[in-house]
Design a protein around this motif. Structure first.
Motif, PDB file in Angstrom:
ATOM      1  N   VAL A  22       0.839  -1.192   0.000  1.00 14.45           N
ATOM      2  CA  VAL A  22       0.000   0.000   0.000  1.00 14.45           C
ATOM      3  C   VAL A  22       0.877   1.246   0.000  1.00 14.45           C
ATOM      4  N   GLU A  23       0.621   2.144  -0.951  1.00 14.25           N
ATOM      5  CA  GLU A  23       1.337   3.412  -1.004  1.00 14.25           C
ATOM      6  C   GLU A  23       0.511   4.509  -0.347  1.00 14.25           C
ATOM      7  N   TYR A  24      -0.791   4.476  -0.548  1.00 17.03           N
ATOM      8  CA  TYR A  24      -1.688   5.506  -0.017  1.00 17.03           C
ATOM      9  C   TYR A  24      -3.043   4.879   0.239  1.00 17.03           C
ATOM     10  N   ARG A  25      -3.693   5.304   1.329  1.00 15.70           N
ATOM     11  CA  ARG A  25      -5.043   4.830   1.655  1.00 15.70           C
ATOM     12  C   ARG A  25      -5.849   6.037   2.098  1.00 15.70           C
ATOM     13  N   GLY A  26      -6.906   6.356   1.356  1.00 22.85           N
ATOM     14  CA  GLY A  26      -7.774   7.472   1.693  1.00 22.85           C
ATOM     15  C   GLY A  26      -9.152   6.984   2.086  1.00 22.85           C
ATOM     16  N   GLU A  27     -10.113   7.906   2.118  1.00 28.93           N
ATOM     17  CA  GLU A  27     -11.485   7.557   2.487  1.00 28.93           C
ATOM     18  C   GLU A  27     -12.166   6.692   1.430  1.00 28.93           C
ATOM     19  N   VAL A  28     -11.991   7.053   0.158  1.00 30.81           N
ATOM     20  CA  VAL A  28     -12.702   6.344  -0.906  1.00 30.81           C
ATOM     21  C   VAL A  28     -11.770   5.690  -1.919  1.00 30.81           C
ATOM     22  N   ASN A  29     -10.462   5.857  -1.756  1.00 29.96           N
ATOM     23  CA  ASN A  29      -9.542   5.238  -2.698  1.00 29.96           C
ATOM     24  C   ASN A  29      -8.227   4.860  -2.023  1.00 29.96           C
ATOM     25  N   ALA A  30      -7.483   4.041  -2.719  1.00 29.13           N
ATOM     26  CA  ALA A  30      -6.170   3.616  -2.239  1.00 29.13           C
ATOM     27  C   ALA A  30      -5.289   3.374  -3.455  1.00 29.13           C
ATOM     28  N   VAL A  31      -3.990   3.515  -3.265  1.00 22.73           N
ATOM     29  CA  VAL A  31      -3.024   3.210  -4.316  1.00 22.73           C
ATOM     30  C   VAL A  31      -2.108   2.119  -3.787  1.00 22.73           C
ATOM     31  N   VAL A  32      -2.027   1.037  -4.546  1.00 21.77           N
ATOM     32  CA  VAL A  32      -1.136  -0.061  -4.189  1.00 21.77           C
ATOM     33  C   VAL A  32      -0.093  -0.217  -5.289  1.00 21.77           C
ATOM     34  N   ILE A  33       1.069  -0.726  -4.915  1.00 22.63           N
ATOM     35  CA  ILE A  33       2.162  -0.938  -5.865  1.00 22.63           C
ATOM     36  C   ILE A  33       2.327  -2.441  -6.047  1.00 22.63           C
ATOM     37  N   MET A  71      -4.841   2.080  -8.673  1.00 23.82           N
ATOM     38  CA  MET A  71      -5.751   2.819  -7.804  1.00 23.82           C
ATOM     39  C   MET A  71      -7.033   2.005  -7.630  1.00 23.82           C
ATOM     40  N   ILE A  72      -7.389   1.786  -6.394  1.00 27.97           N
ATOM     41  CA  ILE A  72      -8.632   1.093  -6.058  1.00 27.97           C
ATOM     42  C   ILE A  72      -9.588   2.143  -5.517  1.00 27.97           C
ATOM     43  N   THR A  73     -10.779   2.212  -6.099  1.00 30.13           N
ATOM     44  CA  THR A  73     -11.758   3.225  -5.711  1.00 30.13           C
ATOM     45  C   THR A  73     -13.091   2.566  -5.415  1.00 30.13           C
ATOM     46  N   VAL A  74     -13.795   3.099  -4.408  1.00 31.86           N
ATOM     47  CA  VAL A  74     -15.160   2.668  -4.109  1.00 31.86           C
ATOM     48  C   VAL A  74     -16.066   3.872  -4.297  1.00 31.86           C
ATOM     49  N   ASP A  75     -17.068   3.722  -5.183  1.00 36.89           N
ATOM     50  CA  ASP A  75     -17.980   4.853  -5.405  1.00 36.89           C
ATOM     51  C   ASP A  75     -19.121   4.825  -4.387  1.00 36.89           C
ATOM     52  N   GLU A  76     -20.042   5.794  -4.511  1.00 36.69           N
ATOM     53  CA  GLU A  76     -21.134   5.934  -3.540  1.00 36.69           C
ATOM     54  C   GLU A  76     -22.042   4.714  -3.498  1.00 36.69           C
ATOM     55  N   SER A  77     -22.169   4.019  -4.632  1.00 36.13           N
ATOM     56  CA  SER A  77     -23.047   2.842  -4.678  1.00 36.13           C
ATOM     57  C   SER A  77     -22.354   1.573  -4.187  1.00 36.13           C
ATOM     58  N   GLY A  78     -21.068   1.680  -3.837  1.00 31.25           N
ATOM     59  CA  GLY A  78     -20.345   0.531  -3.305  1.00 31.25           C
ATOM     60  C   GLY A  78     -19.607  -0.285  -4.340  1.00 31.25           C
ATOM     61  N   GLN A  79     -19.550   0.203  -5.578  1.00 31.98           N
ATOM     62  CA  GLN A  79     -18.828  -0.499  -6.632  1.00 31.98           C
ATOM     63  C   GLN A  79     -17.327  -0.263  -6.475  1.00 31.98           C
ATOM     64  N   VAL A  80     -16.568  -1.331  -6.497  1.00 26.80           N
ATOM     65  CA  VAL A  80     -15.113  -1.247  -6.380  1.00 26.80           C
ATOM     66  C   VAL A  80     -14.520  -1.279  -7.785  1.00 26.80           C
ATOM     67  N   SER A  81     -13.668  -0.316  -8.092  1.00 21.91           N
ATOM     68  CA  SER A  81     -12.998  -0.313  -9.394  1.00 21.91           C
ATOM     69  C   SER A  81     -11.490  -0.308  -9.182  1.00 21.91           C
ATOM     70  N   ARG A  82     -10.799  -0.873 -10.142  1.00 23.76           N
ATOM     71  CA  ARG A  82      -9.345  -1.002 -10.104  1.00 23.76           C
ATOM     72  C   ARG A  82      -8.804  -0.407 -11.393  1.00 23.76           C
ATOM     73  N   LYS A  83      -7.916   0.568 -11.293  1.00 19.56           N
ATOM     74  CA  LYS A  83      -7.396   1.252 -12.470  1.00 19.56           C
ATOM     75  C   LYS A  83      -5.886   1.402 -12.352  1.00 19.56           C
ATOM     76  N   VAL A  84      -5.178   1.059 -13.415  1.00 16.61           N
ATOM     77  CA  VAL A  84      -3.724   1.227 -13.443  1.00 16.61           C
ATOM     78  C   VAL A  84      -3.426   2.712 -13.617  1.00 16.61           C
ATOM     79  N   VAL A  85      -2.575   3.235 -12.739  1.00 16.15           N
ATOM     80  CA  VAL A  85      -2.212   4.646 -12.770  1.00 16.15           C
ATOM     81  C   VAL A  85      -0.951   4.794 -13.625  1.00 16.15           C
ATOM     82  N   PRO A  86      -0.983   5.653 -14.657  1.00 14.79           N
ATOM     83  CA  PRO A  86       0.221   5.852 -15.468  1.00 14.79           C
ATOM     84  C   PRO A  86       1.361   6.411 -14.612  1.00 14.79           C
ATOM     85  N   GLN A  87       2.585   6.049 -14.952  1.00  9.84           N
ATOM     86  CA  GLN A  87       3.732   6.535 -14.187  1.00  9.84           C
ATOM     87  C   GLN A  87       3.819   8.049 -14.271  1.00  9.84           C
ATOM     88  N   GLY A  88       4.109   8.674 -13.152  1.00  9.58           N
ATOM     89  CA  GLY A  88       4.244  10.122 -13.090  1.00  9.58           C
ATOM     90  C   GLY A  88       2.919  10.849 -13.012  1.00  9.58           C
TER      91      GLY A  88
END
Length: 96
Positions: A22-33, A71-88
Protein backbone atom coordinates in the motif's frame (compact mmCIF):
# COMPACT_ATOMS: atom_id res chain seq x y z
CA UNK A 1 -17.53 3.29 9.45
CA UNK A 2 -19.80 2.49 6.53
CA UNK A 3 -19.97 -0.52 4.25
CA UNK A 4 -17.83 1.15 1.56
CA UNK A 5 -14.85 1.31 3.94
CA UNK A 6 -15.08 -2.45 4.45
CA UNK A 7 -15.29 -3.02 0.68
CA UNK A 8 -12.20 -0.88 0.13
CA UNK A 9 -10.37 -2.70 2.93
CA UNK A 10 -11.30 -6.06 1.38
CA UNK A 11 -10.05 -4.96 -2.06
CA UNK A 12 -6.78 -3.73 -0.53
CA UNK A 13 -6.40 -7.01 1.36
CA UNK A 14 -6.83 -8.94 -1.91
CA UNK A 15 -4.07 -6.90 -3.57
CA UNK A 16 -1.73 -7.21 -0.57
CA UNK A 17 -2.40 -10.95 -0.47
CA UNK A 18 -1.23 -11.10 -4.09
CA UNK A 19 2.07 -9.40 -3.17
CA UNK A 20 1.27 -5.69 -3.54
CA UNK A 21 2.09 -3.02 -0.98
CA UNK A 22 0.00 0.00 0.00
CA UNK A 23 1.34 3.41 -1.00
CA UNK A 24 -1.69 5.51 -0.02
CA UNK A 25 -5.04 4.83 1.65
CA UNK A 26 -7.77 7.47 1.69
CA UNK A 27 -11.49 7.56 2.49
CA UNK A 28 -12.70 6.34 -0.91
CA UNK A 29 -9.54 5.24 -2.70
CA UNK A 30 -6.17 3.62 -2.24
CA UNK A 31 -3.02 3.21 -4.32
CA UNK A 32 -1.14 -0.06 -4.19
CA UNK A 33 2.16 -0.94 -5.87
CA UNK A 34 2.40 -4.28 -7.64
CA UNK A 35 5.71 -5.79 -8.73
CA UNK A 36 9.31 -5.07 -7.80
CA UNK A 37 12.16 -2.94 -9.02
CA UNK A 38 15.37 -4.82 -9.82
CA UNK A 39 18.37 -4.33 -7.55
CA UNK A 40 20.55 -2.36 -9.97
CA UNK A 41 23.51 -2.11 -7.57
CA UNK A 42 23.68 -5.90 -7.29
CA UNK A 43 23.50 -6.31 -11.07
CA UNK A 44 26.20 -3.67 -11.56
CA UNK A 45 28.53 -5.53 -9.19
CA UNK A 46 27.80 -8.85 -10.91
CA UNK A 47 28.47 -7.26 -14.31
CA UNK A 48 31.81 -5.83 -13.17
CA UNK A 49 32.90 -9.07 -11.49
CA UNK A 50 31.95 -11.14 -14.56
CA UNK A 51 33.62 -8.67 -16.98
CA UNK A 52 30.28 -7.83 -18.59
CA UNK A 53 28.97 -11.37 -19.02
CA UNK A 54 26.10 -10.55 -16.64
CA UNK A 55 24.89 -7.57 -18.74
CA UNK A 56 22.34 -9.55 -20.84
CA UNK A 57 20.85 -11.03 -17.66
CA UNK A 58 20.64 -7.56 -16.09
CA UNK A 59 18.86 -6.24 -19.18
CA UNK A 60 16.40 -9.14 -19.07
CA UNK A 61 15.69 -8.67 -15.36
CA UNK A 62 15.25 -4.90 -15.81
CA UNK A 63 12.84 -5.49 -18.70
CA UNK A 64 10.74 -8.14 -16.93
CA UNK A 65 10.63 -6.64 -13.42
CA UNK A 66 8.70 -3.42 -13.10
CA UNK A 67 6.37 -1.71 -10.67
CA UNK A 68 2.79 -0.83 -11.48
CA UNK A 69 0.63 1.52 -9.45
CA UNK A 70 -3.02 0.55 -9.16
CA UNK A 71 -5.75 2.82 -7.80
CA UNK A 72 -8.63 1.09 -6.06
CA UNK A 73 -11.76 3.22 -5.71
CA UNK A 74 -15.16 2.67 -4.11
CA UNK A 75 -17.98 4.85 -5.41
CA UNK A 76 -21.13 5.93 -3.54
CA UNK A 77 -23.05 2.84 -4.68
CA UNK A 78 -20.34 0.53 -3.30
CA UNK A 79 -18.83 -0.50 -6.63
CA UNK A 80 -15.11 -1.25 -6.38
CA UNK A 81 -13.00 -0.31 -9.39
CA UNK A 82 -9.35 -1.00 -10.10
CA UNK A 83 -7.40 1.25 -12.47
CA UNK A 84 -3.72 1.23 -13.44
CA UNK A 85 -2.21 4.65 -12.77
CA UNK A 86 0.22 5.85 -15.47
CA UNK A 87 3.73 6.53 -14.19
CA UNK A 88 4.24 10.12 -13.09
CA UNK A 89 0.50 10.75 -12.77
CA UNK A 90 0.34 11.57 -9.06
CA UNK A 91 -2.32 14.22 -9.79
CA UNK A 92 -4.77 11.37 -10.49
CA UNK A 93 -4.71 10.46 -6.79
CA UNK A 94 -7.31 12.38 -4.81
CA UNK A 95 -6.17 13.19 -1.33
CA UNK A 96 -8.39 15.10 1.07
Amino acid sequence: MNDNHYKLDAAIADEVGAGARVEYRGEVNAVVICGNKPNHILHLILSVVSCGLWLPMWALVAWLNYEERVMITVDESGQVSRKVVPQGASSVITRP
